[in-house]
Design a protein around this motif. Structure first.
Motif, PDB file in Angstrom:
ATOM      1  N   VAL A 152       0.471 -52.277 -44.965  1.00 48.02           N
ATOM      2  CA  VAL A 152       1.448 -53.358 -44.880  1.00 48.02           C
ATOM      3  C   VAL A 152       2.128 -53.516 -46.239  1.00 48.02           C
ATOM      4  CG1 VAL A 152       1.707 -55.852 -44.583  1.00 48.02           C
ATOM      5  CG2 VAL A 152       0.215 -54.555 -43.055  1.00 48.02           C
ATOM      6  N   HIS A 153       3.463 -53.556 -46.239  1.00 47.86           N
ATOM      7  CA  HIS A 153       4.212 -53.648 -47.493  1.00 47.86           C
ATOM      8  C   HIS A 153       5.625 -54.155 -47.243  1.00 47.86           C
ATOM      9  CE1 HIS A 153       5.408 -49.736 -45.856  1.00 47.86           C
ATOM     10  NE2 HIS A 153       6.513 -49.847 -46.567  1.00 47.86           N
ATOM     11  N   ILE A 154       6.276 -54.555 -48.331  1.00 47.26           N
ATOM     12  CA  ILE A 154       7.690 -54.931 -48.339  1.00 47.26           C
ATOM     13  C   ILE A 154       8.380 -54.122 -49.424  1.00 47.26           C
ATOM     14  CG2 ILE A 154       9.329 -56.771 -48.937  1.00 47.26           C
ATOM     15  CD1 ILE A 154       7.455 -58.769 -47.674  1.00 47.26           C
ATOM     16  N   HIS A 155       9.550 -53.593 -49.118  1.00 43.14           N
ATOM     17  CA  HIS A 155      10.348 -52.909 -50.126  1.00 43.14           C
ATOM     18  C   HIS A 155      11.192 -53.930 -50.879  1.00 43.14           C
ATOM     19  CE1 HIS A 155       9.578 -48.756 -48.734  1.00 43.14           C
ATOM     20  NE2 HIS A 155       9.483 -49.327 -47.538  1.00 43.14           N
ATOM     21  N   VAL A 156      11.433 -53.666 -52.166  1.00 47.68           N
ATOM     22  CA  VAL A 156      12.216 -54.595 -52.974  1.00 47.68           C
ATOM     23  C   VAL A 156      13.092 -53.826 -53.954  1.00 47.68           C
ATOM     24  CG1 VAL A 156      10.340 -54.860 -54.671  1.00 47.68           C
ATOM     25  CG2 VAL A 156      12.098 -56.631 -54.480  1.00 47.68           C
ATOM     26  N   LYS A 157      14.295 -54.322 -54.163  1.00 47.56           N
ATOM     27  CA  LYS A 157      15.184 -53.829 -55.215  1.00 47.56           C
ATOM     28  C   LYS A 157      15.682 -55.020 -56.023  1.00 47.56           C
ATOM     29  CE  LYS A 157      17.170 -49.658 -53.041  1.00 47.56           C
ATOM     30  NZ  LYS A 157      16.903 -48.652 -54.087  1.00 47.56           N
ATOM     31  N   VAL A 158      15.944 -54.780 -57.302  1.00 49.24           N
ATOM     32  CA  VAL A 158      16.555 -55.788 -58.154  1.00 49.24           C
ATOM     33  C   VAL A 158      17.855 -55.206 -58.706  1.00 49.24           C
ATOM     34  CG1 VAL A 158      16.341 -57.195 -60.237  1.00 49.24           C
ATOM     35  CG2 VAL A 158      14.328 -56.775 -58.800  1.00 49.24           C
ATOM     36  N   HIS A 159      18.955 -55.929 -58.486  1.00 49.57           N
ATOM     37  CA  HIS A 159      20.278 -55.519 -58.958  1.00 49.57           C
ATOM     38  C   HIS A 159      20.825 -56.585 -59.900  1.00 49.57           C
ATOM     39  CE1 HIS A 159      20.638 -52.942 -55.201  1.00 49.57           C
ATOM     40  NE2 HIS A 159      19.897 -53.928 -54.725  1.00 49.57           N
ATOM     41  N   GLY A 181      -3.380 -50.764 -58.566  1.00 47.48           N
ATOM     42  CA  GLY A 181      -3.112 -51.410 -59.841  1.00 47.48           C
ATOM     43  C   GLY A 181      -2.982 -52.915 -59.790  1.00 47.48           C
ATOM     44  N   GLY A 182      -3.332 -53.544 -58.651  1.00 47.97           N
ATOM     45  CA  GLY A 182      -3.250 -54.989 -58.556  1.00 47.97           C
ATOM     46  C   GLY A 182      -1.831 -55.504 -58.700  1.00 47.97           C
ATOM     47  N   ALA A 183      -1.669 -56.642 -59.376  1.00 44.42           N
ATOM     48  CA  ALA A 183      -0.354 -57.264 -59.532  1.00 44.42           C
ATOM     49  C   ALA A 183       0.622 -56.328 -60.224  1.00 44.42           C
ATOM     50  CB  ALA A 183      -0.469 -58.564 -60.317  1.00 44.42           C
ATOM     51  N   ALA A 184       0.136 -55.497 -61.142  1.00 47.16           N
ATOM     52  CA  ALA A 184       1.007 -54.568 -61.856  1.00 47.16           C
ATOM     53  C   ALA A 184       1.590 -53.510 -60.937  1.00 47.16           C
ATOM     54  CB  ALA A 184       0.243 -53.894 -62.994  1.00 47.16           C
ATOM     55  N   SER A 185       1.017 -53.359 -59.757  1.00 45.09           N
ATOM     56  CA  SER A 185       1.528 -52.403 -58.769  1.00 45.09           C
ATOM     57  C   SER A 185       2.131 -53.097 -57.551  1.00 45.09           C
ATOM     58  CB  SER A 185       0.402 -51.464 -58.327  1.00 45.09           C
ATOM     59  OG  SER A 185      -0.044 -50.675 -59.405  1.00 45.09           O
ATOM     60  N   GLY A 186       2.386 -54.396 -57.667  1.00 42.82           N
ATOM     61  CA  GLY A 186       3.074 -55.096 -56.596  1.00 42.82           C
ATOM     62  C   GLY A 186       2.199 -55.895 -55.660  1.00 42.82           C
ATOM     63  N   LEU A 187       0.918 -56.088 -55.979  1.00 39.03           N
ATOM     64  CA  LEU A 187       0.052 -56.865 -55.103  1.00 39.03           C
ATOM     65  C   LEU A 187       0.378 -58.344 -55.232  1.00 39.03           C
ATOM     66  CD1 LEU A 187      -2.361 -56.626 -53.105  1.00 39.03           C
ATOM     67  CD2 LEU A 187      -3.854 -57.118 -55.065  1.00 39.03           C
ATOM     68  N   LEU A 188       0.865 -58.936 -54.151  1.00 43.23           N
ATOM     69  CA  LEU A 188       1.245 -60.341 -54.143  1.00 43.23           C
ATOM     70  C   LEU A 188       0.040 -61.263 -54.288  1.00 43.23           C
ATOM     71  CD1 LEU A 188       3.704 -60.173 -51.130  1.00 43.23           C
ATOM     72  CD2 LEU A 188       4.393 -60.812 -53.464  1.00 43.23           C
ATOM     73  N   THR A 189       0.253 -62.399 -54.905  1.00 48.16           N
ATOM     74  CA  THR A 189      -0.705 -63.494 -54.827  1.00 48.16           C
ATOM     75  C   THR A 189      -0.336 -64.315 -53.601  1.00 48.16           C
ATOM     76  OG1 THR A 189      -1.090 -63.621 -57.204  1.00 48.16           O
ATOM     77  CG2 THR A 189      -1.562 -65.597 -55.930  1.00 48.16           C
ATOM     78  N   LEU A 190      -1.262 -64.459 -52.674  1.00 47.13           N
ATOM     79  CA  LEU A 190      -1.006 -65.142 -51.407  1.00 47.13           C
ATOM     80  C   LEU A 190      -1.756 -66.466 -51.347  1.00 47.13           C
ATOM     81  CD1 LEU A 190      -1.322 -62.102 -48.958  1.00 47.13           C
ATOM     82  CD2 LEU A 190       0.787 -63.183 -49.765  1.00 47.13           C
ATOM     83  N   LEU A 211       6.033 -54.371 -52.420  1.00 45.95           N
ATOM     84  CA  LEU A 211       5.109 -55.489 -52.516  1.00 45.95           C
ATOM     85  C   LEU A 211       3.978 -55.263 -51.519  1.00 45.95           C
ATOM     86  CD1 LEU A 211       7.776 -58.357 -52.446  1.00 45.95           C
ATOM     87  CD2 LEU A 211       6.893 -57.128 -54.449  1.00 45.95           C
ATOM     88  N   PHE A 212       2.757 -55.563 -51.935  1.00 49.16           N
ATOM     89  CA  PHE A 212       1.592 -55.279 -51.105  1.00 49.16           C
ATOM     90  C   PHE A 212       0.782 -56.542 -50.826  1.00 49.16           C
ATOM     91  CE2 PHE A 212       2.730 -51.368 -53.273  1.00 49.16           C
ATOM     92  CZ  PHE A 212       2.724 -50.448 -52.232  1.00 49.16           C
ATOM     93  N   PHE A 213      -0.095 -56.436 -49.808  1.00 50.74           N
ATOM     94  CA  PHE A 213      -0.783 -57.602 -49.271  1.00 50.74           C
ATOM     95  C   PHE A 213      -2.296 -57.413 -49.280  1.00 50.74           C
ATOM     96  CE2 PHE A 213       3.481 -57.760 -47.816  1.00 50.74           C
ATOM     97  CZ  PHE A 213       3.790 -59.091 -47.624  1.00 50.74           C
ATOM     98  N   ASN A 214      -2.989 -58.508 -49.572  1.00 57.35           N
ATOM     99  CA  ASN A 214      -4.442 -58.503 -49.603  1.00 57.35           C
ATOM    100  C   ASN A 214      -5.034 -58.057 -48.265  1.00 57.35           C
ATOM    101  OD1 ASN A 214      -6.928 -60.416 -48.797  1.00 57.35           O
ATOM    102  ND2 ASN A 214      -7.114 -59.717 -50.908  1.00 57.35           N
ATOM    103  N   GLU A 215      -5.984 -57.178 -48.324  1.00 59.07           N
ATOM    104  CA  GLU A 215      -6.532 -56.571 -47.115  1.00 59.07           C
ATOM    105  C   GLU A 215      -7.304 -57.559 -46.252  1.00 59.07           C
ATOM    106  OE1 GLU A 215      -6.649 -53.643 -44.454  1.00 59.07           O
ATOM    107  OE2 GLU A 215      -5.616 -53.513 -46.388  1.00 59.07           O
ATOM    108  N   THR A 216      -7.997 -58.513 -46.859  1.00 56.85           N
ATOM    109  CA  THR A 216      -8.735 -59.519 -46.090  1.00 56.85           C
ATOM    110  C   THR A 216      -7.788 -60.339 -45.213  1.00 56.85           C
ATOM    111  OG1 THR A 216     -10.451 -59.709 -47.793  1.00 56.85           O
ATOM    112  CG2 THR A 216     -10.233 -61.549 -46.244  1.00 56.85           C
ATOM    113  N   ILE A 217      -6.658 -60.745 -45.792  1.00 54.76           N
ATOM    114  CA  ILE A 217      -5.687 -61.537 -45.037  1.00 54.76           C
ATOM    115  C   ILE A 217      -4.991 -60.684 -43.988  1.00 54.76           C
ATOM    116  CG2 ILE A 217      -3.490 -62.764 -45.236  1.00 54.76           C
ATOM    117  CD1 ILE A 217      -4.524 -63.964 -47.821  1.00 54.76           C
TER     118      ILE A 217
END
Length: 255
Positions: free
Chosen positions: A161-168, A225-234, A190-196
């Motif tokens: 499960v993931h979301i793609h993101v771009k910044v312009h 890599g956790g947050a440094a690799s796009g893992l969201l805080t939910l 962006l990535f999501f915690n596996e438990t949730i």
């Protein structure tokens, strides 16, 4: 057709994802302590990059489902069924950690059945295709914050499960509600915690997704890599999984 065919790209630009505020203090998921709204244990969020403010990280592959010129809008759901997701993404300059105002943060992701707008059917499910659902973005405010309402993504063959993101930056808004031009500073995911995610997968319409789900640990793109690799805080929005989640992350980009 899936993202799995994309090898990890070389780094064309230095880009960072940095932990912000409470994220830097604790990257564990803040959810209500009930069976319906699961919390994450340390294994789900490790390794934690809490101390690594403005740490450089690789960009993530764009994947095959990007479409140019999507809408500038704060709500991208278009009535799509799914668990509510309130994203708050903060964009900062990685060299100075100063927030970047008026940067366009653009997202796109699949629906609960793993289907992308414009490509419906690629994950084996039949449904109407507007060509625009779950796509769009907003300009950051004076504090560098982009707030976007969506639904928790589903999954498709071979990807977690993931979301793609771009910044312009320096985009031109158009009369039809879209944008043109500008400079692309970051492409990531962006990535999501596996438990949730495991709890979400049990709730309709996610439970009707017939494709086997790939976990974070099995994914070919996420690098642990956790947050440094796009893992969201939910953070849970209510006492049940169906109430939804708030997802936060700070994106540090190289200007």
């Amino acid at each position: 057709m899936t993202d799995t065919s994309d090898a990890r790209p070389s780094v064309a630009r230095r880009t960072v994802l940095v932990a912000s505020g409470a994220t830097a203090a604790a990257l564990a998921v803040g959810a209500a302590a009930t069976p319906e709204a699961p919390t994450a244990d340390a294994a789900d969020t490790a390794p934690v990059a809490a101390a690594a403010v403005c740490t450089l990280t690789k960009e993530m592959t764009e994947g095959p489902y990007y479409l140019d010129g999507q809408y500038v809008r704060a709500n991208v759901t278009e009535g799509k069924a799914g668990i509510p997701l309130k994203l708050t993404l903060t964009v900062v300059d990685d060299d100075t950690c100063v927030p970047l105002p008026n940067a366009l943060v653009e997202i796109w992701h699949c629906d609960a059945l793993g289907e992308y707008s414009g490509f419906v059917g690629n994950n084996g499910h039949n449904e109407p295709d507007s060509g625009t659902f779950l796509r769009g973005g907003v300009l950051t405010d004076s504090g560098g914050v982009a707030a976007i309402t969506s639904v928790y993504p589903g999954w498709y063959r071979g990807r977690c499960v993931h979301i793609h993101v771009k910044v312009h930056t320096d985009v031109t808004l158009t009369s039809d509600g879209s944008f043109t031009g500008g400079q692309e500073l970051h492409t990531g995911q962006l990535f999501f915690n596996e438990t949730i995610t495991t709890a979400v997968a049990k709730v309709s319409p996610y439970s009707t997704n017939t494709v086997t789900r790939t976990t974070l640990a099995q994914d070919s793109i996420y690098d642990e890599g956790g947050a440094a690799s796009g893992l969201l805080t939910l953070t849970a929005l209510g006492s049940s999984t169906s109430s939804g989640y708030a997802g936060t992350l700070t994106l540090g980009v190289e200007r």
